[in-house]
Design a protein around this motif. Structure first.
Motif, PDB file in Angstrom:
ATOM      1  N   ILE A 145     -27.798  17.761   4.305  1.00  0.00           N
ATOM      2  CA  ILE A 145     -27.961  18.578   3.101  1.00  0.00           C
ATOM      3  C   ILE A 145     -29.442  18.834   2.883  1.00  0.00           C
ATOM      4  O   ILE A 145     -30.271  17.924   2.991  1.00  0.00           O
ATOM      5  CB  ILE A 145     -27.355  17.870   1.874  1.00  0.00           C
ATOM      6  CG1 ILE A 145     -25.888  17.515   2.134  1.00  0.00           C
ATOM      7  CG2 ILE A 145     -27.507  18.733   0.630  1.00  0.00           C
ATOM      8  CD1 ILE A 145     -24.981  18.698   2.382  1.00  0.00           C
ATOM      9  N   PHE A 201     -22.750  15.350   6.981  1.00  0.00           N
ATOM     10  CA  PHE A 201     -23.404  16.654   6.936  1.00  0.00           C
ATOM     11  C   PHE A 201     -24.835  16.504   6.438  1.00  0.00           C
ATOM     12  O   PHE A 201     -25.100  15.731   5.513  1.00  0.00           O
ATOM     13  CB  PHE A 201     -22.657  17.615   6.012  1.00  0.00           C
ATOM     14  CG  PHE A 201     -21.268  17.958   6.470  1.00  0.00           C
ATOM     15  CD1 PHE A 201     -21.046  19.016   7.339  1.00  0.00           C
ATOM     16  CD2 PHE A 201     -20.180  17.218   6.026  1.00  0.00           C
ATOM     17  CE1 PHE A 201     -19.774  19.335   7.761  1.00  0.00           C
ATOM     18  CE2 PHE A 201     -18.892  17.534   6.447  1.00  0.00           C
ATOM     19  CZ  PHE A 201     -18.687  18.596   7.320  1.00  0.00           C
ATOM     20  N   GLU A 243     -28.044  23.615  -0.974  1.00  0.00           N
ATOM     21  CA  GLU A 243     -28.134  24.215   0.347  1.00  0.00           C
ATOM     22  C   GLU A 243     -28.850  25.552   0.239  1.00  0.00           C
ATOM     23  O   GLU A 243     -28.446  26.424  -0.541  1.00  0.00           O
ATOM     24  CB  GLU A 243     -26.742  24.436   0.941  1.00  0.00           C
ATOM     25  CG  GLU A 243     -26.103  23.196   1.533  1.00  0.00           C
ATOM     26  CD  GLU A 243     -26.794  22.762   2.818  1.00  0.00           C
ATOM     27  OE1 GLU A 243     -26.703  23.479   3.815  1.00  0.00           O
ATOM     28  OE2 GLU A 243     -27.442  21.698   2.793  1.00  0.00           O
ATOM     29  N   LYS A 287     -18.850  22.466   5.369  1.00  0.00           N
ATOM     30  CA  LYS A 287     -19.481  21.618   4.358  1.00  0.00           C
ATOM     31  C   LYS A 287     -18.766  21.736   3.024  1.00  0.00           C
ATOM     32  O   LYS A 287     -18.492  20.732   2.351  1.00  0.00           O
ATOM     33  CB  LYS A 287     -20.956  21.993   4.176  1.00  0.00           C
ATOM     34  CG  LYS A 287     -21.895  21.505   5.246  1.00  0.00           C
ATOM     35  CD  LYS A 287     -23.335  21.814   4.874  1.00  0.00           C
ATOM     36  CE  LYS A 287     -24.290  21.390   5.992  1.00  0.00           C
ATOM     37  NZ  LYS A 287     -25.697  21.691   5.668  1.00  0.00           N
TER      38      LYS A 287
END
Length: 233
Positions: free
Chosen positions: A38, A36, A49, A61
């Motif tokens: 970030i 993912f 985030e 996430k």
């Protein structure tokens, strides 16, 4: 494509400005963590985030990363805003102050996606109360159906006025006025009474009640006529 490139394609001016404002030496931007991307990874390992829209896209996430990482969702709210109209060349046609004023309570519009997660020890939600410019194109008349065409425009950060940190259900409950649920209202209050006490729209009051009940900050207190009642747990 690099991780940085992926993030840059998606972010608008407000997102980019908040990220730049929050970044401190030692932070890394647009980093891949377990597949993912970030926004910011702090030197101490916290994952940050920045979310200018709904929280539901963060679901995957959070499911994948929250148990093993400290995470912070930063949510900018326009506490003050100007509506600025520009022409095709970027020249300002008009500027006016919007009567709409956001508050930390607006976060409940987003927390409906996962209200109980605020109790997770690794999650913090930070609400930034901002002064913003909303930059839009000129009014474009009406469509064939008769609806007015409206350019949603861009949100641009002018200044951060304050921030509110929500790291527990109790912190969320503290956004309610102390008088609510006291005295004659100790037997419970309706969602309409909640809206009046907070000075918010009914739909937001409904979401606040839903979230705080999911967090076990509010509980069922029966009914008054057809209206369900809430009280502090």
């Amino acid at each position: 494509m690099s991780a940085a490139g992926i993030g840059e394609l998606r972010e608008g001016p407000l997102h980019a400005a908040v990220k730049d404002l929050l970044a401190v030496p030692g932070d890394r931007a647009e980093v891949r963590v377990e597949g993912f991307v970030i926004d910011l990874v702090r030197a101490d390992g916290e994952l940050v985030e920045i979310q200018t829209g709904g929280f539901s896209p963060l679901g995957r996430k959070l499911d994948a990363l929250l148990d093993g990482n400290r995470m912070r969702i930063v949510f900018p709210v326009p506490a003050e805003r100007r509506i600025i109209r520009i022409d095709d060349h970027g020249e300002v046609l008009s500027a006016r102050r919007s009567p709409l004023k956001g508050s930390a309570l607006d976060v409940f519009d987003r927390l409906v996606s996962f209200p109980s997660l605020i109790a997770h020890p690794n999650l913090v939600v930070e609400v930034l109360l901002c002064k913003e410019d909303h930059v839009r194109a000129p009014e474009a008349g009406r469509s064939r159906s008769g609806r007015r065409r409206r350019d949603p425009g861009e949100r641009r950060l002018v200044e951060v006025l304050d921030s509110v940190t929500l790291d527990s259900p109790q912190a969320c409950g503290a956004l309610l006025p102390e008088a609510l649920g006291a005295g004659a209202e100790a037997e419970g209050f309706t969602t309409r009474e909640l809206a009046a006490a907070l000075g918010v729209r009914m739909i937001l009051a409904q979401r606040i009640a839903y979230c705080l009940r999911a967090m076990e900050v509010l509980e069922d207190a029966g009914r008054r006529g057809r209206a369900p009642l809430h009280r502090r747990a």
